[in-house]
Design a protein around this motif. Structure first.
Motif, PDB file in Angstrom:
ATOM      1  N   VAL A  14       0.850  -1.191   0.000  1.00  0.00           N
ATOM      2  CA  VAL A  14       0.000   0.000   0.000  1.00  0.00           C
ATOM      3  C   VAL A  14       0.887   1.244   0.000  1.00  0.00           C
ATOM      4  N   TYR A  15       0.713   2.068  -1.025  1.00  0.00           N
ATOM      5  CA  TYR A  15       1.506   3.289  -1.156  1.00  0.00           C
ATOM      6  C   TYR A  15       0.773   4.453  -0.502  1.00  0.00           C
ATOM      7  N   LEU A  16       1.467   5.205   0.333  1.00  0.00           N
ATOM      8  CA  LEU A  16       0.872   6.325   1.048  1.00  0.00           C
ATOM      9  C   LEU A  16       1.357   7.623   0.414  1.00  0.00           C
ATOM     10  N   SER A  17       0.449   8.321  -0.278  1.00  0.00           N
ATOM     11  CA  SER A  17       0.823   9.519  -1.024  1.00  0.00           C
ATOM     12  C   SER A  17       0.219  10.773  -0.407  1.00  0.00           C
ATOM     13  N   ASP A  31       0.444  13.319  11.103  1.00  0.00           N
ATOM     14  CA  ASP A  31       0.934  11.952  11.366  1.00  0.00           C
ATOM     15  C   ASP A  31       0.000  10.875  10.824  1.00  0.00           C
ATOM     16  N   TRP A  32      -0.733  11.197   9.764  1.00  0.00           N
ATOM     17  CA  TRP A  32      -1.685  10.211   9.233  1.00  0.00           C
ATOM     18  C   TRP A  32      -1.009   8.905   8.808  1.00  0.00           C
ATOM     19  N   ARG A  33       0.217   8.994   8.250  1.00  0.00           N
ATOM     20  CA  ARG A  33       0.919   7.760   7.880  1.00  0.00           C
ATOM     21  C   ARG A  33       1.152   6.878   9.105  1.00  0.00           C
ATOM     22  N   ALA A  53      -3.216   2.492  -3.428  1.00  0.00           N
ATOM     23  CA  ALA A  53      -2.636   3.739  -2.924  1.00  0.00           C
ATOM     24  C   ALA A  53      -3.641   4.467  -2.054  1.00  0.00           C
ATOM     25  N   ILE A  54      -3.129   5.096  -1.003  1.00  0.00           N
ATOM     26  CA  ILE A  54      -3.949   6.003  -0.188  1.00  0.00           C
ATOM     27  C   ILE A  54      -3.459   7.408  -0.519  1.00  0.00           C
ATOM     28  N   ILE A  55      -4.366   8.264  -0.991  1.00  0.00           N
ATOM     29  CA  ILE A  55      -3.987   9.615  -1.409  1.00  0.00           C
ATOM     30  C   ILE A  55      -4.562  10.613  -0.416  1.00  0.00           C
ATOM     31  N   ARG A  56      -3.682  11.294   0.320  1.00  0.00           N
ATOM     32  CA  ARG A  56      -4.086  12.159   1.421  1.00  0.00           C
ATOM     33  C   ARG A  56      -3.999  13.649   1.042  1.00  0.00           C
ATOM     34  N   PHE A  57      -5.082  14.368   1.277  1.00  0.00           N
ATOM     35  CA  PHE A  57      -5.087  15.821   1.110  1.00  0.00           C
ATOM     36  C   PHE A  57      -5.351  16.469   2.462  1.00  0.00           C
ATOM     37  N   GLY A  58      -4.399  17.303   2.942  1.00  0.00           N
ATOM     38  CA  GLY A  58      -4.584  18.002   4.210  1.00  0.00           C
ATOM     39  C   GLY A  58      -5.249  19.343   3.987  1.00  0.00           C
ATOM     40  N   ASP A  59      -5.224  20.195   4.990  1.00  0.00           N
ATOM     41  CA  ASP A  59      -5.939  21.469   4.856  1.00  0.00           C
ATOM     42  C   ASP A  59      -5.011  22.617   4.477  1.00  0.00           C
ATOM     43  N   LYS A  60      -3.763  22.322   4.199  1.00  0.00           N
ATOM     44  CA  LYS A  60      -2.829  23.377   3.814  1.00  0.00           C
ATOM     45  C   LYS A  60      -2.157  23.016   2.486  1.00  0.00           C
ATOM     46  N   PRO A 109      -7.764   8.262   9.298  1.00  0.00           N
ATOM     47  CA  PRO A 109      -6.874   7.104   9.169  1.00  0.00           C
ATOM     48  C   PRO A 109      -7.517   5.828   9.713  1.00  0.00           C
ATOM     49  N   ALA A 110      -8.323   5.965  10.757  1.00  0.00           N
ATOM     50  CA  ALA A 110      -8.966   4.772  11.318  1.00  0.00           C
ATOM     51  C   ALA A 110      -9.893   4.111  10.304  1.00  0.00           C
ATOM     52  N   GLN A 111     -10.573   4.942   9.502  1.00  0.00           N
ATOM     53  CA  GLN A 111     -11.435   4.360   8.454  1.00  0.00           C
ATOM     54  C   GLN A 111     -10.604   3.622   7.410  1.00  0.00           C
ATOM     55  N   VAL A 112      -9.465   4.192   7.072  1.00  0.00           N
ATOM     56  CA  VAL A 112      -8.591   3.524   6.105  1.00  0.00           C
ATOM     57  C   VAL A 112      -8.158   2.163   6.631  1.00  0.00           C
TER      58      VAL A 112
END
Lengths: 146, 146, 146, 146, 146, 146, 146, 146
Positions: free
Chosen positions: G5-8, G14-16, G80-87, G133-136
């Motif tokens: 699983v690729y974490l992008s 600290d979501w990873r 892949a998990i693709i993460r978008f933060g608020d900044k 992250p818990a849902q992932v």
């Protein structure tokens, strides 16, 4: 650009004619393709070939002759419309949907609301679910706009 | 070589267990994979995610979560067994068959004789049609022989 | 790296055994794969399946069961050795060569000098033409050297 | 849609002419392509190039020049007809069949009944087996119907 | 993850040894592969095969035997290092770079500053240009970090 | 069928003009494509873009702008002619050859006899080696014959 | 089967770590990969290479060195998990999503509800949208179940 | 050859019109394609379909209808221009860039200097970075020259 749209599935209602007429009325730059939709001719597609066969092998021979046409047209289309009616198993329509999904080819499903649940995997990979030929024409009109 | 065999389709009979047990008894070098076969868990696969949904969107959300697993396992398998039982529409099984056909991935169908005709396109692209899990095991035994 | 080498073609001489023994003697990091080489078993590969068939359909059924194995092993091999003996048509060997060529998979032909001309298209896409199993082993030894 | 049909194999009978004439008589939307079918010209295809060669290398040089044409036309065709006559080895025809199978390109075999068994792998991946050019024309007529 | 790195190009200096030693010193999870780098052995790779040849055909025979190894290792690598020294034409190194570019396989070029201009197309598709083996090791160390 | 032939390599002699004129004289159904062959224009292809650059980055910027054209034309051609003259490094020509090899695209090399040995890998994957533009035209004439 | 699983995406929260810890707690058969997430190291990835550069070319050099790692790991991952933060713009995360979509590689987006609308194209091709992250981890647990 | 150029990204300035007008003024052999650029129409693309939806599902439905058009046009283009303006997130533009990168399809980015750093991965895979529509037209003019 001329869009090629493959019409897959049910052969017992006039949904193909409605879509084609609707696209023609709007003068959309769309060409439609399809399997041979004459049921008897389709079942007999391999009958001219040896060995004369019945049952499983007759079906096998005809389905492979039909596959020359359907596989080629699916490969060449830009978009497929996959229709499920209220009768029969229509496994060939679901088969075409899986084929499109594997090739990354977009498709729209066209079916009534009461079969949403058994079609959830087929719909899950579709780009849209329409309930009427008129909706399909409206989407086509939007999608192919120049 | 260890062969990976994906078992697709019907979840209301024990055909998977029979094939797995048969392969185990013969100590075949085969690993089996499958979609999640717990019907309720499968239908609820997306329920933990927002937005809370019912009807079409609930099915959509769950079918796509399930698709993460099924698409990946189909891509990785060497062979798929596609099972059609005597109930339900089982369009997902036909969808998987179409997916395999498009990817050039061999598959065997497993179904009774009375649904030969509606399955003719699905069978036409299959490498074999079996009627019992025991036949599938026998073919596996022949195919993976070292 | 362990190399996987598929051995295709003639089943009436011991060329496979010679190559395998030669590679073993040199302790080459090579695994060999092959179609089922028992002629009778291969012809009967589909006999357990319905419908009972003879002639064309019996051959068809068995060749597709065999195809599960051969197509998979061809896809997984790093190199194929395609053998043509002095008897029989051996169209399946030429078929495997064409399959390799289309997939960009390297192959070596193994045959006597007197059939160079009819094999010119098959040889033309090959990476090498060998006349004896010993030559094949020598090339393998050179190619897989670490 | 205009269909492109590649005619592969035997060059000593007039089967190509029969198919082309039959398609023309029916005004089918089909274009036919083929390797260079002049045997002497084909064998000499590389003779203008250095180094002057005989035997294996002459065949090699010519087969690769011919390959520029045949590989390109195979890649571009929608359907191939693979013909096996009653003489010669015709390994190039089986090679073309394997090439088509690997590319997922549909093909029809055309041969007499007495060589069913040695052609079982080639026929097993074919979409149809025809025995006469007239049958091929009839299938084409059905498949390309608009 | 173990990374596989293919080392292509110049065989007259010890750049391969330097990179391998550097990676070993840092205990990087990297496996290195390469063409046969013994110049005489490489030129003679096909000599054991008939027909005995000199000049163009000797080179042709050997380059295709070498291609079995190099094409396979290029296909399997995760990254290639393409080295250009200050002597010879080194067209095979540029050939390998083009092969990688077409396959979407990342590569790093390794060469001195004075040949930047003639290498501009090769560098233009590279992921990085290094001038010393130590730089390559440093990049590897960064890239494969876990 | 109109064949598209990409002409790659040397820009300091008139080999392109000779081939184009030869094909025109024979009225061959061939369209020729090529990189921009004006050396100064090619080196300056990226100069209009920021940041203003010299040395490595100027070359990089221009080679990538040129790559838009060359990569696209290579992908679309049916056949490439790769020319090596007697001057300069011509690594871009070898790069194009590797690109073609990886894509399964046929190519012919065009060069004098004295550089056979350093070009052996490039020639080894070529479909033919010609020494004069006239030979290329002759092969084209044979290959595209209808 | 071990899933990769690729974490992008976002590197400022600290979501990873949460996903990795969650998967570890459940002993899921999952291996995680990622770009280099040290911001300064990532920006400086190409600094060791000539020519010394600043501004656009410094970014270009580093982004291509990083691309060796990210492109390779994306190609090898199963999901892949693709993460978008608020900044920040986080265009690289959207780029990775597009890359996955084109390759038919399933991905899950992870982002808050307030950026649904600007992410609609990215979410539209995703298999699921998670907010925590818990849902992932919960989805992973379901998807990789054996 | 007619080049097809896909224009992706910002819809709030007239950059598309400038490029199209510039190409027309030079009579370049270029056809331009694009997503539907009417913002409201695009957001409402799925509204005609059931189930009536708002929020996430409305966006999902519309983005997938839009995807029929955008995915098809991206697949068919020879070159994409990816525009980032100074407002909004524009993740769809970065998504399209990633899609192109994965398909090996060349693209040019078009954006101001102040967003170089956050776009470094997107620019790193681009063939060129332009700052004005006029520069894009100039590159097009160079690239498509016959």
């Amino acid at each position: 650009m001329i869009w090629t749209v493959y019409l897959s599935g049910e052969i017992h209602s006039d949904w193909r004619d409605q879509i084609i007429a609707g696209a023609k009325a709007l003068e959309l730059p769309v060409v439609f393709t399809s399997a041979v939709t004459n049921h008897e001719a389709s079942d007999a597609a391999g009958d001219l070939l040896q060995p004369e066969s019945s049952g499983y092998w007759r079906d096998h021979k005809s389905s492979r002759v039909n596959g020359i046409r359907t596989q080629t047209l699916l490969e060449k289309c830009d978009l497929a419309i996959i229709r499920f009616g209220d009768k029969y198993k229509q496994w060939n329509a679901a088969f075409d949907a899986g084929y499109c999904a594997a090739k990354g080819k977009p498709y729209i499903t066209l079916h009534a609301e009461d079969i949403i649940h058994p079609l959830k995997e087929v719909d899950g990979s579709a780009m849209a679910w329409a309930q009427t030929p008129a909706q399909v024409v409206e989407i086509l009109s939007y999608v192919v706009d120049e």
